[in-house]
Scaffold this motif. Structure first.
Motif, mmCIF file in Angstrom:
data_model
loop_
_atom_site.group_PDB
_atom_site.id
_atom_site.type_symbol
_atom_site.label_atom_id
_atom_site.label_comp_id
_atom_site.label_asym_id
_atom_site.label_seq_id
_atom_site.Cartn_x
_atom_site.Cartn_y
_atom_site.Cartn_z
ATOM 1 N N UNK A 352 0.808 -1.222 0.000
ATOM 2 C CA UNK A 352 0.000 0.000 0.000
ATOM 3 C C UNK A 352 0.839 1.269 0.000
ATOM 4 N N UNK A 353 2.004 1.251 0.679
ATOM 5 C CA UNK A 353 2.758 2.485 0.916
ATOM 6 C C UNK A 353 4.142 2.509 0.293
ATOM 7 N N UNK A 354 4.637 1.373 -0.179
ATOM 8 C CA UNK A 354 6.016 1.315 -0.634
ATOM 9 C C UNK A 354 6.922 0.851 0.499
ATOM 10 N N UNK A 355 8.077 0.324 0.130
ATOM 11 C CA UNK A 355 8.943 -0.326 1.111
ATOM 12 C C UNK A 355 9.440 0.636 2.188
ATOM 13 N N UNK A 356 10.015 1.778 1.787
ATOM 14 C CA UNK A 356 10.607 2.686 2.771
ATOM 15 C C UNK A 356 9.570 3.237 3.742
ATOM 16 N N UNK A 357 8.449 3.722 3.211
ATOM 17 C CA UNK A 357 7.405 4.281 4.077
ATOM 18 C C UNK A 357 6.859 3.211 5.018
#
Length: 500
Positions: A352-357
């Protein structure tokens, strides 16, 4: 549930001779199975230790045991040890008080025996040896890696296994100094270098037990220390045999805990050294500060001394261009262990948010839940600390805060491994028995079982399937159950009236 609890209490109160003897039998079985697994030799749990000489420990029979056999032995050791510890807790609650001197001697013998067989459960000790070798040969373990050593033909660098060949050190300068000393003695022999590291860890473990014994004033309390620390098969595995840095670091932190009331300056020096060994022991700084919160001058002395020691320890690291140590720590802070509850959130959040976030959010959730669990369990642990038979010079507030914070951290951290538990067992044996003991025992048992056999090597399908199930399925859901247990204990304690 009530009937089961009543029966357990009855076992602790009325069945003491049987419970106590059974506890000792299960503890002995746990230690024996651990030693048997190591004595069999190089395996899926124990990496080879090249370099000799053969007359120096660790010793083994070189039988080349199967992965299934070693895994079974180590799981049996963990489960037998857990049953023994649980029975010991029940018997101690009912007034059982075996001779603490004999138990302590037996624990020292067990620690020595754990060093006489090869380290098991991971290949971390080999990369520790490589960090020491890098330092001893003019390299920088915060910038260079075992792969750099291996490319130069160094046998210690070539001995390092996956996944650590390309990973620089994340440990503090005191840990690096210990590894340098071991490397200076061991030279090109990974075998001898690892032996020195495990001997230092075993000595630190035994010394910690003696410090904990001196911190309490009754025979019953000393028996609790001896049984739950010195003769604890789970700690003898992950804290002594496996050769991790944690036993050495925790010895310094416990020294600070014992000294803080009498000498805040000495406590500051010791906790500063502990944090300069492994930064997560900063939890003990918070605990010491809580113990000194009503003595502002002593609080300032402890904090100022600890900060000065930490700064002085890290200055040579920065002078040598090792400031990247903190960058590596920041990268590691985004890791999430397979066996931790927050692992279940990784895939949906990353989608949903991407790996880093997602990883940053998981880290934030970890801190928030740590604070929540600490708040929930504070009445349980701090009341137990107030009941603990500590000597006059030892701060019950500091000991209780250390136990509370360490347990909350273990239950909620996104990234955690079984040897981290050493930091919680040490202060926990100083406080009186409480329901939180069961949470710690459950957490350590689950994590130890989840991380055997331990090496990153190909495994037979059945063993690989079992290991993955324990780590990726049993571990996270057991962790959720422990968090629910913490919620229940905390809410019950907050509703209960405080004894006058």
């Amino acid at each position: 549930m009530t009937g089961v609890a009543a029966r357990l209490r009855a076992l602790g109160a009325d069945g003491l001779p049987g419970a106590g003897k059974a506890a000792l039998a299960f503890l002995a079985a746990g230690i024996g199975l651990l030693l048997a697994a190591g004595l069999l030799g190089t395996s899926a749990a124990a990496p080879p230790l090249p370099g000799g000489p053969g007359w120096l420990p660790p010793y083994d029979l070189g039988t080349g045991p199967s992965a299934g056999l070693v895994t079974g032995l180590l799981l049996g050791s963990a489960l037998a040890g857990a049953v023994g510890l649980g029975l010991a807790m029940l018997a101690l609650r009912g007034g059982w008080a075996p001779d603490p001197r004999r138990l302590t001697i037996a624990g020292a013998v067990a620690a020595a025996a754990a060093v006489l067989v090869p380290p098991m459960g991971s290949a971390d000790h080999l990369v520790y040896a490589a960090y020491g070798r890098l330092t001893a040969t003019g390299g920088n373990p915060y910038l260079d890696t075992a792969a750099d050593l291996a490319r130069s033909g160094d046998p210690v660098g070539r001995a390092v296994e996956a996944p650590w060949q390309d990973t620089p050190s994340v440990y503090g300068p005191v840990a690096t100094a210990e590894q340098w000393l071991a490397a200076k003695i061991g030279g090109t022999s990974a075998h001898t270098t690892v032996l020195v590291l495990t001997l230092i860890g075993a000595a630190a473990f035994v010394l910690t037990g003696l410090l904990l014994q001196r911190a309490v004033r009754t025979r019953e309390a000393r028996a609790r220390v001896a049984l739950l620390w010195s003769l604890n098969p789970l700690l003898l595995f992950v804290g002594v045999n496996a050769g991790h840095i944690d036993a050495f670091a925790v010895a310094l932190a416990v020294g600070a805990l014992v000294a803080v009331r009498r000498s805040p300056v000495l406590a500051g020096v010791l906790v500063g050294l502990a944090c300069a060994t492994k930064i997560t022991l900063g939890l003990f700084v918070l605990a010491l500060a809580w113990g000194l919160r009503h003595r502002r001058r002593d609080l300032a002395a402890m904090l100022g001394t600890g900060l000065a020691v930490g700064v002085l320890a890290y200055l040579p690291v920065y002078a040598a261009g090792g400031g990247d140590a903190f960058a590596q720590m920041r990268e590691n802070s985004k890791l999430v262990s397979l066996a931790m509850p927050l692992r279940l959130a990784v895939h949906p959040l990353e989608s949903a948010l991407g790996a880093d976030t997602a990883r940053n959010l998981i880290g934030l959730v970890g801190y928030v839940t740590l604070a929540l669990v600490a708040w929930l369990l504070a009445p349980v642990v701090m009341r137990a600390a107030a009941r603990g038979p500590l000597r006059d010079g030892v701060s019950a507030d500091a000991a209780g805060a250390a136990a509370l914070l360490a347990l909350a951290w273990l239950l909620t951290a996104p990234y955690s491994l079984p040897w981290y538990d050493v930091a919680a067992w040490a202060p926990f044996v100083l406080v009186a028995a409480s329901g939180a003991d069961g949470l710690l025992l459950g957490r350590t048992t689950v994590l130890v079982c989840a991380y055997v056999p331990g090496r990153v090597v190909p495994l037979p399908h059945a063993v690989d399937s079992l290991a993955h199930t324990l780590r990726a399925s049993v571990g996270p859901y057991a962790g959720i159950a422990l968090l629910l247990g913490a919620l229940w204990l905390g809410l019950r304690a907050r509703r209960a009236p405080v004894a006058a």
